[in-house]
Structure formats: C-alpha cells, structure tokens
Design a protein around this motif. Structure first.
Motif, PDB file in Angstrom:
ATOM      1  N   VAL A   1       0.848  -1.188   0.000  1.00 43.94           N
ATOM      2  CA  VAL A   1       0.000   0.000   0.000  1.00 43.94           C
ATOM      3  C   VAL A   1       0.886   1.241   0.000  1.00 43.94           C
ATOM      4  O   VAL A   1       1.924   1.276   0.678  1.00 43.94           O
ATOM      5  CB  VAL A   1      -0.928   0.014   1.234  1.00 43.94           C
ATOM      6  CG1 VAL A   1      -1.713   1.314   1.317  1.00 43.94           C
ATOM      7  CG2 VAL A   1      -1.891  -1.173   1.191  1.00 43.94           C
ATOM      8  N   ALA A   2       0.491   2.267  -0.748  1.00 43.53           N
ATOM      9  CA  ALA A   2       1.203   3.537  -0.777  1.00 43.53           C
ATOM     10  C   ALA A   2       0.392   4.610  -0.068  1.00 43.53           C
ATOM     11  O   ALA A   2      -0.835   4.660  -0.188  1.00 43.53           O
ATOM     12  CB  ALA A   2       1.475   3.970  -2.219  1.00 43.53           C
ATOM     13  N   ALA A   3       1.087   5.491   0.666  1.00 45.22           N
ATOM     14  CA  ALA A   3       0.459   6.647   1.303  1.00 45.22           C
ATOM     15  C   ALA A   3       1.305   7.876   1.010  1.00 45.22           C
ATOM     16  O   ALA A   3       2.511   7.879   1.268  1.00 45.22           O
ATOM     17  CB  ALA A   3       0.332   6.439   2.809  1.00 45.22           C
ATOM     18  N   THR A   4       0.690   8.901   0.457  1.00 43.45           N
ATOM     19  CA  THR A   4       1.426  10.102   0.104  1.00 43.45           C
ATOM     20  C   THR A   4       1.857  10.862   1.356  1.00 43.45           C
ATOM     21  O   THR A   4       1.160  10.854   2.374  1.00 43.45           O
ATOM     22  CB  THR A   4       0.568  11.028  -0.774  1.00 43.45           C
ATOM     23  OG1 THR A   4      -0.634  11.361  -0.068  1.00 43.45           O
ATOM     24  CG2 THR A   4       0.211  10.356  -2.090  1.00 43.45           C
ATOM     25  N   ILE A   5       3.014  11.509   1.270  1.00 45.68           N
ATOM     26  CA  ILE A   5       3.559  12.238   2.409  1.00 45.68           C
ATOM     27  C   ILE A   5       3.058  13.676   2.347  1.00 45.68           C
ATOM     28  O   ILE A   5       3.552  14.500   1.583  1.00 45.68           O
ATOM     29  CB  ILE A   5       5.096  12.197   2.389  1.00 45.68           C
ATOM     30  CG1 ILE A   5       5.585  10.748   2.457  1.00 45.68           C
ATOM     31  CG2 ILE A   5       5.670  13.005   3.561  1.00 45.68           C
ATOM     32  CD1 ILE A   5       7.073  10.597   2.269  1.00 45.68           C
ATOM     33  N   GLU A   6       2.054  13.966   3.138  1.00 42.83           N
ATOM     34  CA  GLU A   6       1.441  15.290   3.193  1.00 42.83           C
ATOM     35  C   GLU A   6       0.542  15.329   4.421  1.00 42.83           C
ATOM     36  O   GLU A   6       0.314  14.299   5.060  1.00 42.83           O
ATOM     37  CB  GLU A   6       0.641  15.570   1.920  1.00 42.83           C
ATOM     38  CG  GLU A   6      -0.351  14.474   1.542  1.00 42.83           C
ATOM     39  CD  GLU A   6      -0.962  14.715   0.163  1.00 42.83           C
ATOM     40  OE1 GLU A   6      -1.289  15.877  -0.125  1.00 42.83           O
ATOM     41  OE2 GLU A   6      -1.095  13.749  -0.598  1.00 42.83           O
ATOM     42  N   PRO A   7       0.042  16.495   4.802  1.00 46.27           N
ATOM     43  CA  PRO A   7      -0.787  16.566   6.023  1.00 46.27           C
ATOM     44  C   PRO A   7      -1.975  15.611   6.018  1.00 46.27           C
ATOM     45  O   PRO A   7      -2.338  15.064   7.054  1.00 46.27           O
ATOM     46  CB  PRO A   7      -1.231  18.027   6.049  1.00 46.27           C
ATOM     47  CG  PRO A   7      -0.149  18.763   5.319  1.00 46.27           C
ATOM     48  CD  PRO A   7       0.311  17.830   4.239  1.00 46.27           C
ATOM     49  N   ASN A   8      -2.610  15.423   4.848  1.00 45.18           N
ATOM     50  CA  ASN A   8      -3.725  14.479   4.735  1.00 45.18           C
ATOM     51  C   ASN A   8      -3.370  13.427   3.688  1.00 45.18           C
ATOM     52  O   ASN A   8      -3.750  13.529   2.520  1.00 45.18           O
ATOM     53  CB  ASN A   8      -5.013  15.213   4.327  1.00 45.18           C
ATOM     54  CG  ASN A   8      -5.452  16.209   5.374  1.00 45.18           C
ATOM     55  OD1 ASN A   8      -5.319  15.972   6.567  1.00 45.18           O
ATOM     56  ND2 ASN A   8      -5.960  17.351   4.925  1.00 45.18           N
ATOM     57  N   PRO A   9      -2.598  12.407   4.081  1.00 47.53           N
ATOM     58  CA  PRO A   9      -2.116  11.425   3.106  1.00 47.53           C
ATOM     59  C   PRO A   9      -3.247  10.734   2.345  1.00 47.53           C
ATOM     60  O   PRO A   9      -4.356  10.539   2.855  1.00 47.53           O
ATOM     61  CB  PRO A   9      -1.362  10.430   3.980  1.00 47.53           C
ATOM     62  CG  PRO A   9      -0.948  11.210   5.184  1.00 47.53           C
ATOM     63  CD  PRO A   9      -2.081  12.156   5.430  1.00 47.53           C
ATOM     64  N   ARG A  10      -2.933  10.378   1.091  1.00 48.01           N
ATOM     65  CA  ARG A  10      -3.850   9.623   0.244  1.00 48.01           C
ATOM     66  C   ARG A  10      -3.331   8.195   0.132  1.00 48.01           C
ATOM     67  O   ARG A  10      -2.159   7.971  -0.150  1.00 48.01           O
ATOM     68  CB  ARG A  10      -3.958  10.251  -1.147  1.00 48.01           C
ATOM     69  CG  ARG A  10      -5.001   9.605  -2.060  1.00 48.01           C
ATOM     70  CD  ARG A  10      -5.137  10.395  -3.359  1.00 48.01           C
ATOM     71  NE  ARG A  10      -6.285   9.973  -4.132  1.00 48.01           N
ATOM     72  CZ  ARG A  10      -6.258   9.009  -5.057  1.00 48.01           C
ATOM     73  NH1 ARG A  10      -5.124   8.368  -5.311  1.00 48.01           N
ATOM     74  NH2 ARG A  10      -7.356   8.695  -5.711  1.00 48.01           N
ATOM     75  N   VAL A  11      -4.207   7.224   0.364  1.00 42.19           N
ATOM     76  CA  VAL A  11      -3.822   5.813   0.424  1.00 42.19           C
ATOM     77  C   VAL A  11      -4.250   5.114  -0.861  1.00 42.19           C
ATOM     78  O   VAL A  11      -5.389   5.279  -1.326  1.00 42.19           O
ATOM     79  CB  VAL A  11      -4.462   5.136   1.650  1.00 42.19           C
ATOM     80  CG1 VAL A  11      -4.228   3.639   1.628  1.00 42.19           C
ATOM     81  CG2 VAL A  11      -3.906   5.745   2.936  1.00 42.19           C
ATOM     82  N   THR A  12      -3.327   4.319  -1.420  1.00 47.31           N
ATOM     83  CA  THR A  12      -3.592   3.587  -2.662  1.00 47.31           C
ATOM     84  C   THR A  12      -3.124   2.149  -2.494  1.00 47.31           C
ATOM     85  O   THR A  12      -1.994   1.912  -2.037  1.00 47.31           O
ATOM     86  CB  THR A  12      -2.850   4.223  -3.851  1.00 47.31           C
ATOM     87  OG1 THR A  12      -3.273   5.574  -3.993  1.00 47.31           O
ATOM     88  CG2 THR A  12      -3.117   3.471  -5.133  1.00 47.31           C
ATOM     89  N   LEU A  13      -3.945   1.188  -2.866  1.00 47.39           N
ATOM     90  CA  LEU A  13      -3.527  -0.213  -2.868  1.00 47.39           C
ATOM     91  C   LEU A  13      -2.697  -0.466  -4.117  1.00 47.39           C
ATOM     92  O   LEU A  13      -3.174  -0.316  -5.241  1.00 47.39           O
ATOM     93  CB  LEU A  13      -4.746  -1.136  -2.841  1.00 47.39           C
ATOM     94  CG  LEU A  13      -4.422  -2.638  -2.808  1.00 47.39           C
ATOM     95  CD1 LEU A  13      -3.717  -3.005  -1.507  1.00 47.39           C
ATOM     96  CD2 LEU A  13      -5.686  -3.479  -2.975  1.00 47.39           C
TER      97      LEU A  13
END
Length: 485
Positions: free
Chosen positions: A306-318
């Motif tokens: 799983v990927a999570a973007t590095i930012e205040p409100n991360p976005r999660v992607t399978l």
C-alpha cells in the motif's frame, strides 16, 4: 456516606488531597445498597464515572468501620494489574488522610487494620488461589473481562457464606455478551439477572443491582442517551470528553465503555460508511512522495503493498495484493517474483521515501532490497507500534481527513478488521479466512506518511544509511536495482 466525606480524599488532579463531596446519585446508591441487605451486588456504569473511587471507599469501610473482627476484604479482577486499580486508589486515600494513615498500615499487596486483625488484599483471577478464603467484602472490578469464566465469582460467593453480613460486589462496564467459548459472559448473565428481578420475573432479596446504560437503539451522538448512561456527565465527566471519544473510538468500544450498552459480537473496526466517505477516485498520485507499507505472508494469509502520500492528509492507494484463491491447492504460496516486480513498479511510479515492513517471514527480502538502496524500515506489528498507528488511522477516517483510491479489495480488508481490547486491529479470530493484510499495510503506511516529516530516523530501520534520494531529490532509481530485485 459519613465515612466517605470525613476521611476519603481525592487522589488525582488539582483537587487531590481534598475530601470527597458525594453527589446525590452516589448517596442514593449507597443508601439503597445498605438498605437492601444484599449479599451480592452488580453495579454497571460507563467509564469515568468514579467506579474506582466508589470501590475504594467501600473496601476501606468494610476493612475497619463495619465492626467485623478479622475481616477479609479483597480487590479482585481478571488480572492483578486490573485488581490493583481499586486497591491503589484505596492506598492513596489512606496516605492522604491523617486519620486513615494513623489506623491503617499500607503494604505492597495489602492494607492492615491491626486492632481488629482485618486485612485488605489484591487477588487476580486464578480461582484455585481463592479456595479457603473467608471474605467479608469483595470488590470485583470489571467483571466483563472474565468472559464466561465464573469460577472466581462463585468461589468468592461460596467463601463468604460463613460471614454474618458479607457482600460480593461486581462493578463493571459492559462488553461483548459472549465469551470466547460462545457462552454468555458472566457480567452479561448478572446484567440479565438484574433485569429479570427488576421486571418481577425473579425475586431475590439477597441480590442488589444498579445499572446505568443508554436506551436500546440510541444513536451514537444522542446526548440524552449519554446523560442516561453517565451519572457523572457534566460534572467530573465533560461533554467535550464524550464528543472527542465518539470521534476517535470504534463504535462498539464507545457503546460499551461510554454508553453502557452490551454488544453481541465484535463489529467492524471502522464505522459504517466512514471509509467510503473518504474516497477520492479522480486524483492520480503518480510521481508523489510516498511511504510504502508492506505486510507479507508465506501461504495462508495475504500479502499486501500500500502507498500513502507524504502530506498533512495522506492519500492511500492499494498497489498490490496477493491472496490464496479458495479453489487453489493447499500447496499455494505467495509468488515472491510477483511481489518483487510490484515493489519495482512502485519504485518507478513514486518517489519512495520509505518501504515500511513487518519483518516476519520476509527478513531476507528486506535485507536484499536494503542492500540495493531501497529505504527499508522495519515496522514490527507489536502493540507499542500498531496501537498508536491504528488510532491515528481511525481518527483520520472518522474525521474525514483520510483520502483513498476507492479500491474494493482494500475496503474489503478494512471491513474484515475488528479491534482488540488493547486497541490493535486483528482478524475476528485467528483461523478466520477473512483477510486484513491490506488494512495492516495501510495502517503502517499512513502512520509513517503522516508523521515522517517531523519524525526522527527510525532506530530499527534495516537501511540505516542516508537515503539515496533525500527530500526534494529525484525519485529512486529503480532500474539500477532491477536485476537484484
């Protein structure tokens, strides 16, 4: 009541050391309990309504005010640590009050009143150790923790039979109705017995009960229901505390511990519809700085990336998910080559700052990736790591600050997850076929992505050297590592 307000002092906060002032509902409870003449009692209320204080006052009163010579008073619970909560409250009361400290001797596991030969001790839930006791008063804390095992409760009741005015008192929050063996839990049985007495179905003058709970069918945010369940609301329990708990606590946990309601089984970890409300289908995260979360298995469980973007409100992607098809042979194993190809693809797609992994079963792969410059970080799935990460993820979902790609497989794994008593997510039982590996990987990735910019380097990282691509640099050069991956 006189004893409590003359000698029992508050033990915490800015009011520590001052004498208690009993509330009207506490006075009514004590009067009704005393006038009932009951030998067994069940008191149920949510957390933060003063259960420990009440138990400590009753225990000290039973120790040397009742006039019982050679009184045996016990704080009992499912574990010694739990049993010590009421006992430690009583110890602190003794230490803070000149009169109590003059007449009582505090030791590590007992308080003594030497003139009457009475003692107050801590006892954990090994029923065998309670045989032969002759209790005058038992304060049984958090009865629900025992599940359906009622041996200790029965032993303490039988042991008190020789006393003239004994009391075995269970004070608890509710929990799951069924024990792990599928039988009704002891606490629920006592709750049900209380309701049958209240309705007139059963008559038992030896049993007393007082229950605070929200009405059945109450909504999670029903403030009237909160008031019905919490006699201390607006006093030493604030409405703001309840609101914060409603936002950050799994629904079943909030209903049992804050609304005083019994639940029939473990429910899904995330509240219904909360994950779907965070979907953001149109955005593309390609090229973004991310943390990859990896939860690997060998055969039975799934493997997820799983990927999570590095930012205040991360976005999660399978990114990838490998599960055994129910029709597959028992010899099925996770294809390491496919997993490695997915890791390579993610390194090409994103600016990967970390690849966080549970080292179980995949240690050699992690070391090989690290040797090629992949920024691998160990994330053991221990309570100290997973509980705060789980809480952070839950709060992000329930407050709507989480975003994700709407992947149905990730939604399925999150829907399969239940919450353990310690706050860590798990399968509904260890042999369940309902997988949660993508949920675990998402929790790990989100936790690191949400805190990476302000976090110190992880001491347990496999790849401890400076990253090949410091913040702001070009994405990791995956092609150079391809032959080794």
């Amino acid at each position: 009541m006189d004893f409590a307000e003359r000698f029992c002092r508050q033990t915490r906060g800015s009011q520590a050391g001052t004498l208690y002032t009993l509330r009207d509902w506490q006075k009514r409870l004590l009067v009704d309990l005393a006038e009932s003449g009951a030998r067994r009692a069940y008191i149920q209320m949510p957390r933060k309504n003063g259960k420990s204080m009440l138990g400590a006052v009753l225990a000290l009163h039973g120790l040397f005010v009742d006039g019982e010579q050679g009184a045996e008073v016990y704080s009992v619970a499912g574990s010694r640590d739990q049993a010590r909560l009421v006992f430690d409250e009583a110890c602190r009361m003794v230490q803070l009050d000149p009169f109590l400290s003059k007449h009582l001797t505090v030791q590590r596991y007992q308080i003594l009143h030497k003139p009457s030969g009475s003692k107050y001790r801590v006892l954990a839930a090994e029923a065998g150790t309670a045989e032969g006791l002759n209790p005058h008063l038992v304060v049984f804390d958090e009865v629900h923790v025992l599940g359906s095992d009622r041996r200790l409760w029965d032993v303490m009741n039988l042991g008190s039979g020789a006393r003239e005015h004994p009391l075995v008192l269970g004070i608890t929050t509710p929990g799951v109705r069924y024990g792990t063996d599928g039988r009704d839990s002891l606490a629920w049985t006592l709750w049900d017995y209380s309701r049958r007495i209240e309705s007139g179905e059963v008559s038992d003058p030896t049993f007393f009960s007082r229950i605070w709970e929200a009405p059945e069918g109450s909504g999670l945010w029903d403030v009237d229901a909160w008031e019905r369940a919490n006699p201390g609301l607006g006093d030493f329990l604030s409405v703001e505390d309840m609101e914060a708990a409603a936002l950050t606590t799994p629904e079943n946990e909030f209903r049992t511990k804050r609304m005083g309601q019994w639940v029939n089984a473990q429910a899904a970890w995330l509240p219904y519809g909360s994950w779907e409300a965070c979907a953001e289908l149109s955005q593309n995260s390609d090229g973004a700085s991310v943390v990859l979360g990896f939860d690997g298995s060998f055969s039975g469980d799934g493997t997820a990336l799983v990927a999570a973007t590095i930012e205040p409100n991360p976005r999660v992607t399978l990114v990838g998910l490998w599960e055994r098809d129910p029709q597959a042979p028992a010899s099925w194993r996770v294809d390491h080559a496919e997993v490695e190809a997915a890791v390579l693809g993610a390194l090409q797609r994103y600016d990967v700052r970390e690849l966080v992994c549970d080292p179980h079963l995949w240690q050699r792969d992690m070391e090989a990736w690290a040797q090629q410059g992949v920024p691998v970080v160990e994330f053991p799935q221990t309570p100290s790591r997973m509980v705060p990460a789980t809480q952070r993820f839950y709060e992000a979902v329930t407050t709507g600050t989480m975003r994700h790609d709407g992947n149905p497989s990730l939604a399925r794994h999150l829907g399969n997850a239940v919450i353990r008593p310690n706050g860590q997510i798990a399968k509904e039982h260890k042999d369940s076929g309902r997988k949660i590996d993508a949920a675990v990987a998402a929790v790990m990735a989100y936790d690191r992505a949400a805190t990476l910019e302000r976090a110190e380097p992880w001491a347990g990282s496999v790849h401890a050297a400076p990253l090949d691509h410091p913040p702001g640099a070009a994405p990791f050069n995956a092609a150079a590592s391809a032959p080794h991956l």
